[in-house]
Enzyme design. Structure first.
Site, mmCIF file in Angstrom:
data_model
loop_
_atom_site.group_PDB
_atom_site.id
_atom_site.type_symbol
_atom_site.label_atom_id
_atom_site.label_comp_id
_atom_site.label_asym_id
_atom_site.label_seq_id
_atom_site.Cartn_x
_atom_site.Cartn_y
_atom_site.Cartn_z
ATOM 1 N N SER A 108 -6.296 50.864 -3.454
ATOM 2 C CA SER A 108 -6.696 50.031 -4.583
ATOM 3 C C SER A 108 -5.697 50.124 -5.740
ATOM 4 C CB SER A 108 -8.071 50.477 -5.082
ATOM 5 O OG SER A 108 -8.405 49.851 -6.310
ATOM 6 N N TYR A 131 -5.645 43.723 -8.027
ATOM 7 C CA TYR A 131 -6.603 43.044 -8.892
ATOM 8 C C TYR A 131 -5.873 41.993 -9.725
ATOM 9 C CZ TYR A 131 -10.678 46.037 -8.111
ATOM 10 O OH TYR A 131 -11.753 46.667 -7.561
ATOM 11 N N THR A 157 -7.887 40.561 -4.634
ATOM 12 C CA THR A 157 -9.329 40.522 -4.880
ATOM 13 C C THR A 157 -9.628 39.573 -6.034
ATOM 14 O OG1 THR A 157 -9.630 42.787 -4.087
ATOM 15 C CG2 THR A 157 -11.340 41.903 -5.525
ATOM 16 N N LYS A 254 -9.644 38.322 -0.974
ATOM 17 C CA LYS A 254 -10.912 39.055 -0.868
ATOM 18 C C LYS A 254 -11.905 38.526 -1.901
ATOM 19 C CE LYS A 254 -12.692 43.818 -0.694
ATOM 20 N NZ LYS A 254 -13.618 43.855 -1.851
ATOM 21 N N HIS A 278 -18.255 42.105 -2.973
ATOM 22 C CA HIS A 278 -17.871 43.307 -3.722
ATOM 23 C C HIS A 278 -18.948 44.385 -3.609
ATOM 24 C CE1 HIS A 278 -14.441 44.132 -6.544
ATOM 25 N NE2 HIS A 278 -15.156 45.224 -6.758
#
Length: 387
Positions: A108, A131, A157, A254, A278
């Protein structure tokens, strides 16, 4: 209970709950608002039954291929932030256990080990999750670093342009950092193993991937505030095209929960999508990931890679997702319960449990390989699930 005595993921969850302070366990375990979607993710798996078939799956091979890379099983450890808050160097334990098991691992943006550290210490295929924070310079810097560090796929994402209202965290005053209050301090003192290893240990968790943006002197609070300040609700499909142009390898979008977005993602150059809400942590009231999977699979071309996450606690859940058309699944809470319970040993135990359960399920449904799973292995539940 020792790790070897944990017979299912729920056992690991109980061990994690026992070891973690309430504020940390609730961050791991909780969802948004009334947690309707969190519960729906599990209920969707319960509403599907498996059709037993005789003598067809005695020699099961769980191995699968995704983007040209072979894995021992069709599940990967998905990207989760702040893993170091559960166990010191949590990201390294997750990546290491995945490598030892021969499965994939995705790091991540909000990890507590930098992407370069993971690349140096874990010699195995790995993906990076981005992100949509900040402006173009933010994403460009992280994409360039991921490519240079040898990450083979990028997960973008898109369902977190604003944070979900996670009410368990709000009640604790938790927002990517632990804020000291009398209840939090008392709870920490009642969990001395966690307190000694995480809070006062040598590997205090902080957002290592973000340090280059703020400098080595940045405090935990500075880094947490940076993550909050960089939310970008104006991120657009044009930005997706820009990132597609930057990234040389496979790109997955995502957070896809409808056929229209899946088709758009493919049109903008995505090689695959992750059907995901999520983990019930963003839009409460959204449907279960599993429930929208069939319509998305039906809408996409055969060249698209479709993965799913949300609510997976059993090997049979993975079988059900694959039978509905997914090529693989991303694991979120399941390995994190293992991590919080026992570090790398706990993660390895979680992965072994899921692989064993999947193997048994495949044998009992008469299927010898994930690629052979299909709708004929499933039936809708007609009786209410047991309470």
């Amino acid at each position: 209970m020792k790790m070897k005595n944990a017979v299912n993921i729920d056992d690991l969850r109980r061990l994690a709950r026992r070891r973690l302070p309430r504020v940390v366990f609730d961050y791991l375990d909780g969802g948004a608002e009334d947690e309707l979607t969190l519960r729906a993710n599990r209920r969707a798996f319960d509403d599907l039954t498996l059709r037993p078939r005789l003598l067809g799956g005695g020699r099961v091979d769980l191995s699968t291929e995704i983007f040209g890379q072979s894995y021992s099983a069709p599940f990967l450890i998905g990207p989760t932030g702040l893993s170091g808050i559960y166990w010191p160097e949590g990201d390294l334990h997750l990546a290491g256990a995945a490598a030892e098991a021969g499965i994939g691992f995705a790091l991540s943006t909000g990890s507590n080990a930098s992407m370069e550290t993971i690349a140096r210490r874990i010699d195995a295929p790995r993906w990076f999750q981005l992100y949509p924070w900040g402006g173009p310079e933010f994403s460009e810097a992280l994409v360039e670093r991921a490519a240079a560090a040898g990450y083979s796929a990028l997960i973008l994402t898109l369902d977190s342009l604003v944070g979900g209202k996670r009410e368990r965290d709000l009640r604790h005053g938790f927002s990517h950092e632990i804020r000291m209050s009398a209840p939090v301090v008392l709870d920490g003192l009642m969990h001395p193993r966690w307190l000694a290893s995480v809070w006062f240990g040598r590997h205090r968790p902080r957002f290592e991937n973000l340090i280059p943006f703020l400098g080595d002197a940045a405090s935990d609070r500075d880094l947490a505030e940076f993550t909050r300040s960089q939310r970008n609700p104006h991120f657009s499909w044009e930005d997706v095209r820009r990132i597609r142009g930057l990234w040389p390898g496979p790109l997955l979008i995502k957070g896809v929960m409808c056929a229209e977005d899946a088709i758009r993602a493919r049109a903008e150059g995505a090689d695959g999508i992750v059907v995901s809400n999520h983990g019930g942590r963003q839009l409460d009231g959204a449907p279960a990931s599993l429930s929208v999977l069939p319509e998305i699979v039906a809408a996409l071309d055969e060249g698209a890679t479709v993965l799913l996450d949300g609510g997976i606690r059993r090997g049979s859940d993975i079988v059900k997702a694959l039978a509905l058309g997914a090529q693989g699944v991303l694991l979120g809470r399941a390995p994190l319960y293992g991590l919080a319970a026992g570090g790398r040993e706990g993660v390895a135990r979680a992965l072994a449990i899921l692989a064993d359960e999947m193997q048994r399920t495949m044998i009992l449904t008469g299927c010898d390989a994930p690629r052979h799973l299909g709708r004929d292995h499933l039936a809708l539940r007609t009786d209410p699930p047991p309470t």
